[in-house]
Enzyme design. Structure first.
Site, PDB file in Angstrom:
ATOM      1  N   GLY A  59       7.814   6.252   7.319  1.00  0.00           N
ATOM      2  CA  GLY A  59       9.044   6.381   8.080  1.00  0.00           C
ATOM      3  C   GLY A  59       9.383   5.143   8.896  1.00  0.00           C
ATOM      4  CG  PHE A  60       7.435   4.295  11.916  1.00  0.00           C
ATOM      5  CD1 PHE A  60       8.409   4.618  12.836  1.00  0.00           C
ATOM      6  CD2 PHE A  60       6.362   5.142  11.754  1.00  0.00           C
ATOM      7  CE1 PHE A  60       8.328   5.767  13.588  1.00  0.00           C
ATOM      8  CE2 PHE A  60       6.259   6.301  12.509  1.00  0.00           C
ATOM      9  CZ  PHE A  60       7.249   6.616  13.426  1.00  0.00           C
ATOM     10  N   GLY A  61       8.491   1.836   8.000  1.00  0.00           N
ATOM     11  CA  GLY A  61       8.552   0.599   7.231  1.00  0.00           C
ATOM     12  C   GLY A  61       7.466   0.574   6.165  1.00  0.00           C
ATOM     13  CE  LYS A  74       2.369   1.843   9.386  1.00  0.00           C
ATOM     14  NZ  LYS A  74       2.154   3.224   9.766  1.00  0.00           N
ATOM     15  CG  ASP A  79       4.745  11.855  12.065  1.00  0.00           C
ATOM     16  OD1 ASP A  79       4.806  13.026  11.633  1.00  0.00           O
ATOM     17  OD2 ASP A  79       5.133  10.873  11.409  1.00  0.00           O
ATOM     18  CG  LEU A 107      -1.972  -1.051   1.333  1.00  0.00           C
ATOM     19  CD1 LEU A 107      -2.572  -1.101   2.733  1.00  0.00           C
ATOM     20  CD2 LEU A 107      -3.064  -0.771   0.299  1.00  0.00           C
ATOM     21  N   GLY A 108       2.069   1.126   0.485  1.00  0.00           N
ATOM     22  CA  GLY A 108       2.961   2.276   0.542  1.00  0.00           C
ATOM     23  C   GLY A 108       4.034   2.047   1.582  1.00  0.00           C
TER      24      GLY A 108
HETATM   25  N1  LIG Z   1      -4.833   0.767   8.056  1.00  0.00           N
HETATM   26  C1  LIG Z   1      -4.565   1.110   6.808  1.00  0.00           C
HETATM   27  N2  LIG Z   1      -5.436   0.862   5.803  1.00  0.00           N
HETATM   28  C2  LIG Z   1      -5.173   1.217   4.535  1.00  0.00           C
HETATM   29  N3  LIG Z   1      -4.031   1.829   4.146  1.00  0.00           N
HETATM   30  C3  LIG Z   1      -3.119   2.104   5.090  1.00  0.00           C
HETATM   31  C4  LIG Z   1      -3.321   1.749   6.460  1.00  0.00           C
HETATM   32  N4  LIG Z   1      -2.231   2.167   7.173  1.00  0.00           N
HETATM   33  C5  LIG Z   1      -1.400   2.729   6.285  1.00  0.00           C
HETATM   34  N5  LIG Z   1      -1.914   2.700   5.038  1.00  0.00           N
HETATM   35  C6  LIG Z   1      -1.311   3.238   3.819  1.00  0.00           C
HETATM   36  O1  LIG Z   1       0.022   2.790   3.748  1.00  0.00           O
HETATM   37  C7  LIG Z   1       0.867   3.825   3.288  1.00  0.00           C
HETATM   38  C8  LIG Z   1       2.046   3.999   4.241  1.00  0.00           C
HETATM   39  O2  LIG Z   1       1.532   4.357   5.516  1.00  0.00           O
HETATM   40  P1  LIG Z   1       2.458   4.817   6.706  1.00  0.00           P
HETATM   41  O3  LIG Z   1       1.569   5.184   7.831  1.00  0.00           O
HETATM   42  O4  LIG Z   1       3.513   3.811   6.963  1.00  0.00           O
HETATM   43  O5  LIG Z   1       3.213   6.034   6.126  1.00  0.00           O
HETATM   44  P2  LIG Z   1       2.797   7.540   5.969  1.00  0.00           P
HETATM   45  O6  LIG Z   1       1.747   7.930   6.951  1.00  0.00           O
HETATM   46  O7  LIG Z   1       2.485   7.780   4.523  1.00  0.00           O
HETATM   47  O8  LIG Z   1       4.160   8.196   6.346  1.00  0.00           O
HETATM   48  P3  LIG Z   1       4.791   8.368   7.789  1.00  0.00           P
HETATM   49  O9  LIG Z   1       5.618   7.219   8.101  1.00  0.00           O
HETATM   50  O10 LIG Z   1       5.490   9.591   7.570  1.00  0.00           O
HETATM   51  O11 LIG Z   1       3.679   8.529   8.775  1.00  0.00           O
HETATM   52  C9  LIG Z   1       0.008   5.078   3.151  1.00  0.00           C
HETATM   53  O12 LIG Z   1      -0.307   5.240   1.787  1.00  0.00           O
HETATM   54  C10 LIG Z   1      -1.227   4.761   3.916  1.00  0.00           C
HETATM   55  O13 LIG Z   1      -2.371   5.366   3.346  1.00  0.00           O
END
Ligand SMILES: Nc1ncnc2c1ncn2[C@@H]1O[C@H](COP(=O)(O)OP(=O)(O)OP(=O)(O)O)[C@@H](O)[C@H]1O
Length: 388
Positions: free
Chosen positions: A80-82, A98, A195, A76-77
């Site tokens: 900063g943590f993985g 995650k 954050d 999904l993306g």
């Molecule tokens: N519970 C979830 N359901 C659907 N998509 C998710 C979920 N959690 C994270 N994502 C998606 O996964 C991707 C990465 O999320 P993540 O929270 O790791 O990073 P971020 O918020 O983009 O960056 P950061 O680490 O700076 O907070 C994002 O595109 C986010 O929308």
């Protein structure tokens, strides 16, 4: 007559016995599962007390199957943590996994302790934790899957932003305030998110906002206790001045980030990288200037120009500016924010100058920042010099 009565009482007895044995059967199965669960926890050397929490622990193989072996198509993306992967559990439930980077610097005990804290936080405006996985060096958090991605996906996109009419935006704002109030004051623990930003506000199938990544800043603490207090994890554009420069954080640093978030939702513009032909102010500086000149409504996103309620939008701008004031003592607590947003009649004080009024030029060095590790998402880990 007598024989019919005795037949009735006999069948009643039989029903009672059957129900009682079914209940005791269920109890025995439940106890057996609980013993297996406790043994499993013990065998992994996990902290005691975990058995009080109803948080499933998944093994690596199960998560690998659920995410199609962490395939690129399931990704999904990354943050900063993985990396985050979409998964489907054997029950059919969709989840987001995650997978924390290997350098979290935490042992299984510390990790589990943090996860247990997060598992205790339950609110309809926080993303729910479905389970976790701790195996070898693997640390994974398994969350409810949010099908509508994150808020930034909508509000900063020209076409998609029009699908977020004013009422929906205002509802999203109210949901975020309730989630944050819970983290700060209403839960058993006091949690500072550290954050808060649009990409950490996820949207469920009905576009309800859910704060994500709460507690992750605490989980991902680096490798030494001394560094803990000096390592700042946050995102440019949302970090409060006292946190960015001195590593000081409190609920008021979250309130600052919330102020930025609120102004971004109303304006549809990012604070970081904001540009204006007439000045070099950040979005915060621009909003403050417009508000001081009585032109606050000029800030409102043109995508909502047909749907916004002027008094609500103006109130959001003023509350956003109050939250983003330079000094923590001037910023309201989240309980006041909830009150100010929900009560049309509440009188609001005039905001003072916001923090980070002017954009830091991208190449400029800052005497306070000695080490800066950026990653793909503008998340920064800053190590402050000793003695600060
Ligand atoms: N519970 C979830 N359901 C659907 N998509 C998710 C979920 N959690 C994270 N994502 C998606 O996964 C991707 C990465 O999320 P993540 O929270 O790791 O990073 P971020 O918020 O983009 O960056 P950061 O680490 O700076 O907070 C994002 O595109 C986010 O929308």
């Amino acid at each position: 007559m007598k024989s019919r009565d005795s037949f009735r009482s006999l069948s009643k007895k039989l029903v009672t016995i059957t129900v009682a044995s079914a209940i005791s059967g269920l109890l025995i199965v439940g106890m057996a599962l609980s013993i297996i669960w406790k043994r499993r926890m013990k065998s992994r050397g996990l902290p005691s007390g975990m058995d009080d929490i109803d948080l499933p622990l998944y093994d690596f193989a199960t998560v690998a199957v659920a995410t199609n072996h962490f395939s690129q198509t399931n990704k999904l993306g990354a943050g900063g943590f993985g990396s985050v992967y979409k998964g489907t559990l054997s029950t059919g439930q969709e989840v987001a996994v995650k997978r924390l980077s290997k350098n979290s610097g935490q042992g299984p005990d510390e990790f589990m302790n943090e996860v247990l804290l997060i598992a205790r936080l339950q609110h309809r405006n926080l993303v729910g934790l479905v389970g976790c996985c701790v195996e070898g060096e693997e640390r994974m958090l398994i969350y409810e899957y949010m099908p509508n991605k994150s808020l930034d996906y909508f509000i900063f996109d020209h076409d998609r932003s029009s699908s977020l009419a004013w009422k929906r935006r205002f509802d999203i704002v109210l949901g975020i305030t309730r989630g944050l109030l819970y983290l700060h004051q209403d839960s058993k623990l006091q949690v500072v998110h550290r954050d808060l930003k649009t990409s950490n506000i996820l949207l469920d199938a009905d576009m309800n906002p859910k704060i994500s990544d709460f507690g992750l800043a605490r989980i991902f603490q680096g490798d030494g206790t001394e560094a803990e207090t000096r390592r700042i994890v946050g995102t440019y554009g949302y970090m409060s001045p006292e946190y960015a420069f001195d590593g000081k954080f409190s609920v008021k640093s979250d309130v600052f980030s919330f102020g930025v978030l609120l102004l971004e939702i109303v304006s549809g513009k990012r604070n970081r990288g904001f540009q204006h032909p007439d000045h070099h102010h950040t979005l915060l500086g621009h909003a403050w200037m417009l508000w001081s000149e009585g032109r606050a409504t000029e800030l409102i996103d043109e995508s909502v120009c047909a749907s916004f309620v002027e008094s609500q939008a103006e109130r959001c701008i003023q509350v956003g500016l109050l939250c983003a004031q330079k000094f923590p003592k001037d910023r309201p607590m989240m309980s006041s924010v909830v009150f100010m947003l929900a009560n049309e009649g509440a009188s609001l004080p005039p905001p003072k100058e916001p923090g980070f009024f002017v954009e830091r030029s991208s190449g400029s060095s800052d005497a306070y920042l000695v080490k800066e590790e950026s990653n793909t998402k503008n998340v920064v880990t800053i190590t402050l010099p000793k003695g600060r």
